[in-house]
Design an enzyme around this catalytic site. Structure first.
Site, short mmCIF file in Angstrom:
data_model
loop_
_atom_site.label_atom_id
_atom_site.label_comp_id
_atom_site.label_asym_id
_atom_site.label_seq_id
_atom_site.Cartn_x
_atom_site.Cartn_y
_atom_site.Cartn_z
N CYS A 1 -0.37 0.38 7.74
CA CYS A 1 -0.74 0.84 6.41
C CYS A 1 -2.00 1.70 6.45
O CYS A 1 -2.22 2.56 5.59
CB CYS A 1 -0.95 -0.35 5.49
SG CYS A 1 0.59 -1.21 5.09
N GLU B 1 0.83 -1.20 0.00
CA GLU B 1 0.00 0.00 0.00
C GLU B 1 0.87 1.26 0.00
O GLU B 1 0.62 2.21 -0.76
CB GLU B 1 -0.92 0.02 1.23
CG GLU B 1 -1.88 -1.15 1.29
CD GLU B 1 -1.37 -2.30 2.15
OE1 GLU B 1 -2.15 -2.84 2.94
OE2 GLU B 1 -0.17 -2.66 2.01
N LEU C 1 10.58 -41.14 2.85
CA LEU C 1 10.29 -39.82 3.38
C LEU C 1 9.01 -39.27 2.76
O LEU C 1 8.19 -38.64 3.44
CB LEU C 1 11.46 -38.88 3.12
CG LEU C 1 11.29 -37.43 3.57
CD1 LEU C 1 11.04 -37.35 5.08
CD2 LEU C 1 12.51 -36.60 3.19
N ARG D 1 20.60 -23.70 -8.88
CA ARG D 1 21.41 -23.38 -10.07
C ARG D 1 20.47 -22.94 -11.19
O ARG D 1 19.73 -23.73 -11.74
CB ARG D 1 22.24 -24.61 -10.48
CG ARG D 1 23.15 -25.09 -9.36
CD ARG D 1 23.99 -26.32 -9.73
NE ARG D 1 23.20 -27.51 -9.93
CZ ARG D 1 22.75 -28.29 -8.94
NH1 ARG D 1 22.96 -27.96 -7.67
NH2 ARG D 1 22.06 -29.38 -9.19
#
Length: 385
Positions: free
Chosen positions: A93, A61, A308, A216
């Site tokens: 704000c 804002e 996992l 990368r």
């Protein structure tokens, strides 16, 4: 709260769509704050626009109001998130909005942060500013899935990414796995690494593939996420590539409660952080996420392995799946799959993807979507079948 849910005009939708595009410029750089975009409109034209760039930087804002300059008096403001009305790293704000003479505020979603929710909108209304809430709510909510998860559940947002053949294999029966998917798919993953706070793999992935887990990117420098290994018995080799001296990101070894002190000491001497979790025999992933959030990790990318992946799904901590499929068929009953573990007994117990989409990434297909679990509010399982 006394929200204004009236239908808005096509012009309002257009300007909020622009605010969403502005917010996306902060992708991966605002954590732990949300991504927020704003535009100032006067006489039907955009006179200022802005977005939240990074923690401690001006909110969207304020950025948009500054860009609009003297044209804010009597203007309208479109912002993707309810304006804040409290002091944090920056002033409220709402004060900037009042000082600028904004006459009307449209916002996308309520901010669930306890110090914000409802306060900003209510303050502006009482001060005589017209406020219209929840414009393009679904799009604004999707923009900040990560932040909303952080604030609501006090844990990181979790992605599960897998790269597989069409028959769901992540390697051949001999263990050959580089590379199943294309360079384009791998680059997409590196862009995701650039946006998340941390990336995690299991110890078997470290021992088999010895990944670097760095970012990368072609043509520009990316930001490395913190590298995490789920390693219940502290088997991570000291010469593993995750201990990359060229990367500023740290390493965390997540383990069980009371692991061997000698093994813990050698890893800590290497410079990594060891986090014990509540379970005595394995890494307790729910407890781990609580610990990670407390040290500032707000988003986590799980990249394997199969055990996992299932453990995260079984613990119901995965928020979004991103499965990359290469146009190859590997076969072989001993070839490893992307997800292993105990699995489910009945189909109605399966996690499901909703809001799913697929796209071409080079020769590959990316299937992604939000994960819902049986019993969740968004669960779409047909209970009568």
């Amino acid at each position: 709260m006394n929200q204004n849910y009236r239908k808005v005009s096509h012009e309002a939708i257009k300007f909020m769509s622009r605010a969403i595009r502005m917010a996306q410029k902060g992708l991966g750089r605002t954590s732990p704050n949300p991504m927020v975009g704003a535009v100032v409109v006067k006489n039907g034209k955009i006179v200022g626009e802005g977005f939240h760039r990074a923690l401690g930087e001006p909110h969207a804002e304020v950025d948009a109001i500054r860009a609009a300059g003297a044209q804010t008096e009597g203007a309208e403001l479109f912002v993707t998130l309810e304006p804040c009305n409290h002091y944090g790293r920056t002033p409220p704000c709402t004060q900037a909005i009042m000082a600028a003479g904004i006459k009307k505020v449209y916002y996308g979603i309520d901010d669930p942060n306890p110090s914000v929710i409802g306060g900003g909108a209510e303050f502006l209304r009482k001060a005589g500013v017209e406020v219209v809430g929840q414009v393009l709510e679904n799009r604004c909510r999707a923009l900040n899935d990560m932040y909303l998860t952080n604030v609501t559940f006090k844990r990181p947002f979790v992605y599960l990414k897998l790269a597989m053949s069409l028959d769901g294999r992540v390697a051949t029966r001999t263990g050959h796995s580089q590379w199943i998917t294309s360079e384009q798919s791998r680059m997409r993953v590196h862009r995701l690494r650039d946006r998340v706070t941390a990336v995690m793999v299991g110890i078997k992935t470290v021992l088999a593939d010895n990944p670097f887990l760095t970012t990368r990117l072609n043509g520009r420098e990316g930001r490395d996420p913190v590298r995490i290994v789920a390693d219940s018995n502290l088997r991570t080799p000291l010469e593993a590539n995750i201990f990359n001296q060229m990367s500023p990101a740290g390493v965390i070894i997540a383990t069980r409660r009371n692991p061997p002190s000698r093994l813990r000491a050698r890893l800590e001497k290497k410079g990594c952080r060891v986090i014990e979790t509540a379970s005595l025999d394995k890494v307790d992933l729910k407890d781990l996420l609580t610990n990670l959030y407390q040290i500032g990790i707000t988003s986590l990318l799980i990249e394997g392995g199969a055990g996992l992946a299932w453990g995260a799904l079984e613990a119901r901590i995965v928020d979004r799946c991103m499965f990359f499929y290469a146009p190859i068929i590997i076969g072989g009953k001993s070839a490893p799959s992307g997800v292993s573990g105990a699995g489910i007994d009945r189909l109605e117990q399966a996690p499901r993807l909703v809001d799913m989409r697929s796209s071409r990434i080079g020769p590959d297909i990316l299937v992604e979507g939000k994960v819902v679990y049986p019993g969740d509010q968004d669960d779409t399982t047909n209970k009568s079948s």
